[in-house]
Design a protein around this motif. Structure first.
Motif, PDB file in Angstrom:
ATOM      1  N   PRO A 116      40.658  36.164  39.879  1.00  0.00           N
ATOM      2  CA  PRO A 116      40.748  36.813  41.186  1.00  0.00           C
ATOM      3  C   PRO A 116      42.156  37.356  41.411  1.00  0.00           C
ATOM      4  CG  PRO A 116      40.054  34.499  41.388  1.00  0.00           C
ATOM      5  CD  PRO A 116      40.410  34.734  39.966  1.00  0.00           C
ATOM      6  N   GLY A 117      42.226  38.498  42.079  1.00  0.00           N
ATOM      7  CA  GLY A 117      43.531  39.068  42.385  1.00  0.00           C
ATOM      8  C   GLY A 117      44.006  40.061  41.342  1.00  0.00           C
ATOM      9  N   THR A 118      43.209  40.307  40.306  1.00  0.00           N
ATOM     10  CA  THR A 118      43.600  41.280  39.281  1.00  0.00           C
ATOM     11  C   THR A 118      43.489  42.692  39.851  1.00  0.00           C
ATOM     12  OG1 THR A 118      42.606  39.826  37.636  1.00  0.00           O
ATOM     13  CG2 THR A 118      43.141  42.058  36.925  1.00  0.00           C
ATOM     14  N   PRO A 119      44.545  43.482  39.749  1.00  0.00           N
ATOM     15  CA  PRO A 119      44.428  44.880  40.218  1.00  0.00           C
ATOM     16  C   PRO A 119      43.479  45.658  39.308  1.00  0.00           C
ATOM     17  CG  PRO A 119      46.719  44.285  39.702  1.00  0.00           C
ATOM     18  CD  PRO A 119      45.863  43.178  39.212  1.00  0.00           C
ATOM     19  N   THR A 120      42.733  46.582  39.900  1.00  0.00           N
ATOM     20  CA  THR A 120      41.770  47.338  39.083  1.00  0.00           C
ATOM     21  C   THR A 120      42.494  48.189  38.035  1.00  0.00           C
ATOM     22  OG1 THR A 120      41.709  49.024  40.794  1.00  0.00           O
ATOM     23  CG2 THR A 120      39.951  47.406  40.830  1.00  0.00           C
TER      24      THR A 120
END
Lengths: 135, 560
Positions: A116-120
């Motif tokens: 979670p929290g990974t930038p696209t």
């Protein structure tokens, strides 16, 4: 000659959970980055996922799971890909997957696991840099 | 609200300020952004004054607590009288595991139970179904038959605690099991208190745990509402849920409007059963999320109460004030929790919980800080519960009713949320109602667009998430101990199910299932036959299978 075919990505959601927000956002981001994205909806069995990958002739599969059943479902998906001779497809995963499970999943052939929290943008970049050289 | 002359004076003074003090300051200290907006996209002014609420009528728009339109709260004394119910969502593993967690939470001062079921149960599959593999007891407790339910509530007196069950498609089956456990404990049905979520409409565009197509799903929800109105007077048959709409990516405004609209659909569908609105409306309850934008959330809760009161009074001609009550449960927003620097989540949860309390909630669940990583551990759950207790006993915010009322900003925002929600309601009315909007993919598209916009804002650092896209640290190990469900749970659960199937009277099971099939085809209210079936130990999977045959299965409408 280099093929000008668009990169084809299957975003697949195994498991019974219905948290598709992440899968859809990633699907849309990859599409906006110029890729051909196939999203088949919730609760796909490993068999359905591998069948779609075969039918749609994809280069990449992104698996999204938040139910905690990744240790049961991912090995089955990887095994089926092998059976069908689809080992040249690059597979990555995302969702709620504890850090300590990641090495085991990578051993199965899953190239990367995004939490979670990974930038696209990071996912797009990863896909572009890790495209399989398909024959 | 204000004397016309005074407002005129304020206007003059504001204009003077805007031409003198303000530009002088801004020329040397520019603002951080060119414009400020909340999550719903509402433009936030630099400063609010009496001008913004000059047309407000105190009596008509706010009134007194416990009186129409209930903007200031449902009860005359609010938390001075009784605090909200601190209800923590729990469930994992076998019925024994969750029973133990329930007893722990009760001993720690929790005042109501809230049950999480595992995905197979939620989808109407028994633990031994092929689709259940790897999922049994993982995200909630597995309940396949009445036997599991008996163990789950063993030693918990059902006339003393209230129980909330997060279950939708199979809500009637789980409620039937709860009634059966109550019968066995000798608790009369008038005394059974609790809530079934039973909001099948939002499943199609938010939580997406749908078993049957929209119309039969609405029918099953309505069965429970009707049955409870006639037989379980203290049970809240439905918790009309915005929480999942929000978590799927909706803005606060969309959450508000779509939830209220679902409420309208349930009222209409129950009226068709021949009940009068005041016979069932007092037991309808609601469930919202509390996200990060503090004032936006408070305004949303206040606007929601006023909207619902008006709808019940004007659209449905309710007479009983209780029918106009929007009783709500609030959960802090799970999607705001970060896997990065997880302890920061305690602070987020505190702000969100405080907004819920200042918004006048009846019941609250606070998330645990480790939930972006795994199921919450006991320690994390305790901190979450303590957060509520600190707000309740130490912060002083409970000393007066609706303390933010009259604040220019809060009142203006409350008005704006309400107005914009009316616009959505009108739009959905014009579309032909909730089912039509679902079938057109309207809700789905609205939510998917908002979710994507939100993510883009984070990716482009237009929206700062502390510890995620700013103030990051190099993180090696999570400082939390992960709770894992033993894979043996699945084996144990399947073994118990097999034993139940061997020991029960299979002839009787067959009879009750046939009776259910018949009742479903005749379009009868299914609650009585389902109660009979569960008492004969027919399983959740067997009952759902009968209904799948009659109603068919929902095929997802995919909207990216």
């Amino acid at each position: 000659m280099q093929s000008i075919r668009k990169i084809r990505v299957l975003i697949a959601k195994p498991g019974l959970d219905s948290h598709d927000r992440g899968a859809k956002v990633v699907a849309r981001a990859l599409r906006d980055a110029g890729m051909e994205v196939i999203y088949t909806g919730l609760r796909q069995t490993p068999e359905q996922i591998v069948e779609t990958a075969l039918q749609e002739d994809v280069d990449v599969i992104g698996l999204s799971i938040l139910s905690g059943a990744h240790k049961t479902l991912f090995p089955r998906i990887m095994e089926l890909l092998k059976e069908k001779g689809l080992t040249d497809i690059m597979v990555f995963a995302g969702g709620i997957i504890p850090e300590e499970d990641v090495p085991e999943l990578k051993k199965l052939g899953i190239k990367e696991v995004f939490g979670p929290g990974t930038p696209t943008d990071k996912i797009i970049k990863f896909v572009l840099e890790n495209l399989p050289h398909r024959t | 609200m204000f004397d016309k002359e005074k407002v005129g004076e304020i206007k003059k003074q504001r204009e003077r300020w805007e031409n003198t003090t303000l530009p002088k300051w801004i020329s040397r200290h520019p603002e951080r952004k060119s414009e400020f907006r909340n999550h719903s996209g509402i433009l936030i002014k630099r400063v609010y004054t009496p001008e913004d609420i000059e047309n407000m009528d105190y009596i008509k728009d706010l009134g007194f607590p416990g009186e129409y339109p209930f903007t200031r709260g449902l009860h005359a004394t609010m938390y001075r009288g009784r605090l909200w119910t601190m209800r923590m969502f729990a469930g994992y593993g076998t019925a024994e595991d969750t029973n133990k967690r329930f007893k722990y939470l009760l001993s720690e001062g929790e005042t109501g139970l809230s049950t999480a079921f595992d995905y197979p149960t939620i989808m109407g599959y028994d633990s031994d179904h092929p689709m259940a593999k790897g999922e049994v007891g993982v995200c909630g407790v597995a309940v396949s038959s009445l036997k599991d339910m008996e163990i789950l509530f063993d030693g918990i007196p059902l006339d003393k605690v209230t129980t909330s069950m997060t279950i939708n498609g199979p809500a009637s089956i789980l409620l039937a099991m709860y009634v059966a456990v109550g019968d066995k404990q000798g608790v009369s049905r008038e005394k059974l208190g609790g809530t079934t979520q039973n909001d099948n409409l939002k499943e199609f565009f938010a939580q997406k745990l749908c078993i049957f197509p929209p119309l039969p799903s609405l029918k099953l929800s309505t069965d429970v509402i009707e049955y409870c109105a006639r037989h379980l007077p203290k049970w809240n048959p439905i918790s009309i849920s915005g929480y999942h709409i929000r978590e799927a990516g909706a803005t606060a405004l969309q959450e508000l409007a779509f939830t209220i609209y679902d409420g309208i659909a349930y009222v209409e569908s129950t009226l068709e059963r021949g009940l009068k609105v005041d016979d069932f409306a007092p037991r309808l309850s609601f469930f919202f999320a509390s996200h990060n934008d503090f004032f936006e959330e408070i305004a949303k809760f206040r606007a929601a109460r006023r909207l619902w009161a008006k709808i019940m009074k004007e659209r449905f001609q309710a007479k009983n004030p209780r029918s106009m009550w929007m009783r709500m449960h609030v959960q802090t927003s799970g999607c705001t929790l970060t896997a990065h620097q997880p302890l920061n989540n305690i602070v987020r949860t505190t702000i969100q919980a405080l907004a819920a309390v200042l918004g006048g909630t009846q019941s609250l669940h606070t998330n645990s800080f480790d939930e972006a990583l795994c199921l919450p551990t006991e320690e994390a759950v305790r901190v979450a519960l303590r957060t509520q207790q600190i707000i309740a006993y130490e912060s002083g915010v409970t000393n007066t009713v609706d303390p933010l009322a009259g604040a220019y900003y809060i009142e203006d925002l409350t008005n704006e949320m309400e107005e914009k929600a009316w616009e959505y309601i009108q739009k959905i009315d014009d579309m032909g109602g909730a089912i039509a909007a679902i079938e057109k993919g309207f809700f789905q598209k609205e939510i998917a667009d908002s979710a994507y916009r939100y993510q883009r804002e984070i990716d482009e650092t237009k929206r700062i998430l502390v510890g995620v896209n700013e103030y990051t640290i190099k993180e090696k190990e999570y400082p939390v101990k992960l709770l894992r469900v033993d894979p043996k749970v699945e084996e144990e659960q399947i073994a118990r199910l097999q034993k139940v199937k061997q020991e029960r009277d299979n002839k009787k099971v067959k009879e009750t299932l046939e009776k259910l099939h018949y009742a479903a085809e005749k379009n009868e209210n299914l609650m009585p036959t389902i109660i009979e079936a569960v008492k004969a130990y027919a399983t959740l999977g067997e009952i759902t299978e009968v209904l799948r045959k009659v109603y068919g299965e929902y095929k997802e409408l995919i909207v990216i």
